[in-house]
Design a protein around this motif. Structure first.
Motif, PDB file in Angstrom:
ATOM      1  N   LEU A  54       0.826  -1.207   0.000  1.00  0.00           N
ATOM      2  CA  LEU A  54       0.000   0.000   0.000  1.00  0.00           C
ATOM      3  C   LEU A  54       0.862   1.260   0.000  1.00  0.00           C
ATOM      4  N   GLU A  88      -8.633  -1.699   0.783  1.00  0.00           N
ATOM      5  CA  GLU A  88      -7.295  -1.339   0.310  1.00  0.00           C
ATOM      6  C   GLU A  88      -7.378  -0.275  -0.774  1.00  0.00           C
ATOM      7  N   ARG A  96      -5.497   3.264  -0.441  1.00  0.00           N
ATOM      8  CA  ARG A  96      -4.539   3.699  -1.452  1.00  0.00           C
ATOM      9  C   ARG A  96      -4.929   5.078  -2.008  1.00  0.00           C
TER      10      ARG A  96
END
Length: 293
Positions: free
Chosen positions: A7, A275, A279
Motif C-alpha cells: 500500500l 485497500e 490507497r
C-alpha cells in the motif's frame, strides 16, 4: 512484501514536518526523503510554519540526488513570512513551490486556541520567538480580501494547491468558496475537526465545491487527540474521494512519518476500510492535487 508495504508504494505525504525548523525535529528533509524512498513513497511535501520550504529543498538538491521520492516545498502565510505577502508567494511558486497555506499559526482560530491552551502557545513559540500576529483573510463583512483573492489566482495559475491552513470555519469556508468561484480546483482543508471547527454538514458543502480534507496521523496515533472512530466517521461523511491522510509527523517526541503510516494503516484495514480506499487516501488523491496524475 506485506500488504502494508504494498500500500505504501506510491504514497504521497503532503504534511511532513522535517527540518530545518525552529521547532525540534527528529529528521531533516533529506532523511525524511530517504526513509520515504525506502518505503516506496512517490513524493513528500515538507512543511514549516515559519519559512518557505521551497528554498530548503533546492538547497538540499545535491543530497537529494539519487533519491527516487520527489521532495516538494511550500509556503505558510503567517506573520513571520509577511502574512498575505504576494511577493513571497510569487517567489515560492516561481521556484517550484507546490502548496500555499493560508495562515496556520497566525489565524484567529489558532491564536484563540493558543490563548486557552498553554501547551499550544509554548509549542508554537520555539526559541523564545515572538508570538505571531493575526493575519486575516476576510474583511469585517466576511468578504475575502482582494489580496487573498490574488493569492488564490496565483496558486491556480501555477497549478499549486491552496490550503485553508488553520483558519476557522467561517474564514475557511470563505476561502473555499472564493477558490471555487475562481476556478481553483486544488483546494485542501487540513484537520477540519482541530482548531478549524468544521462539522460534517459544513464539510459536505465544502466537498461539493471540490475541497479535499486532510487528516493527520499525528492526531490519531495512540489516541493523541482523537480516536480512530472519529477518522472513520469523517471518511464515511465526506467519502474517501474527498479525504487524504498526511503524517503531520517528524517532531521530537512523535513517531517518524513512515512509522506513523505503518501504525495507522493496519487499523484502517481492520476497521473495514478497503485497500482501494486506503490507497486513494494516502496517494491517489494527493497525486491529483499535485497534478501528477
Amino acid at each position: 512484501m506485506s500488504a502494508i508495504d504494498a500500500l505504501l508504494h506510491g504514497a504521497i505525504d503532503l504534511h511532513t514536518h522535517s527540518g530545518p525548523s525552529p521547532m525540534p525535529r527528529r529528521l531533516t528533509h533529506v532523511e525524511a526523503a530517504r526513509q520515504a524512498d525506502e518505503a516506496g513513497f512517490r513524493a513528500i511535501l515538507v512543511k514549516c510554519h515559519y519559512h518557505s520550504t521551497v528554498t530548503d529543498v533546492l538547497a538540499m538538491a545535491p543530497e537529494l540526488a539519487g533519491i527516487r521520492t520527489q521532495v516538494l516545498g511550500g509556503l505558510a502565510l503567517n506573520s513571520v513570512a509577511g502574512g498575505l505577502n504576494v511577493h513571497a508567494v510569487d517567489l515560492a511558486l516561481r521556484m517550484g513551490g507546490r502548496l500555499v497555506w493560508f495562515p496556520t499559526i497566525s489565524s484567529a482560530a489558532h491564536l484563540a486556541h493558543a490563548r486557552e491552551h498553554e501547551r499550544t502557545k509554548a509549542h508554537f513559540q520555539p526559541l523564545g520567538m515572538r508570538a505571531q500576529d493575526e493575519v486575516r483573510v476576510t474583511d469585517d463583512h466576511g468578504e475575502v480580501l482582494p489580496v487573498a483573492q490574488e493569492i488564490i489566482a496565483m496558486t491556480r495559475d501555477a497549478g499549486a494547491i491552496t490550503s485553508t491552513g488553520h483558519l476557522g470555519a467561517e474564514e475557511a469556508t470563505a476561502i473555499v468558496e472564493a477558490a471555487h468561484a475562481a476556478g481553483q480546483r486544488r483546494v485542501l482543508v487540513s484537520h477540519p475537526n482541530y482548531i478549524a471547527g468544521i462539522d460534517h454538514d459544513l464539510a459536505r458543502h465544502l466537498a461539493s465545491l471540490g475541497a479535499v480534507f486532510e487528516h493527520e496521523i499525528g492526531m490519531y496515533h495512540s489516541g493523541t487527540l482523537f480516536g480512530l472512530d472519529v477518522l472513520l466517521d469523517w471518511i464515511r461523511e465526506v467519502g474517501p474521494e474527498h479525504t487524504i491522510i498526511g503524517s503531520d509527523l517528524g517532531q521530537e517526541g512523535n513517531p517518524l512519518p513512515i512509522e506513523g503510516y505503518r501504525r495507522l494503516l493496519p487499523r484502517l484495514l481492520d476497521s473495514g476500510v478497503t485497500e482501494r480506499d486506503v490507497r486513494r487516501m494516502i496517494g491517489g488523491n494527493q497525486a491529483v492535487l499535485l497534478g501528477l496524475d
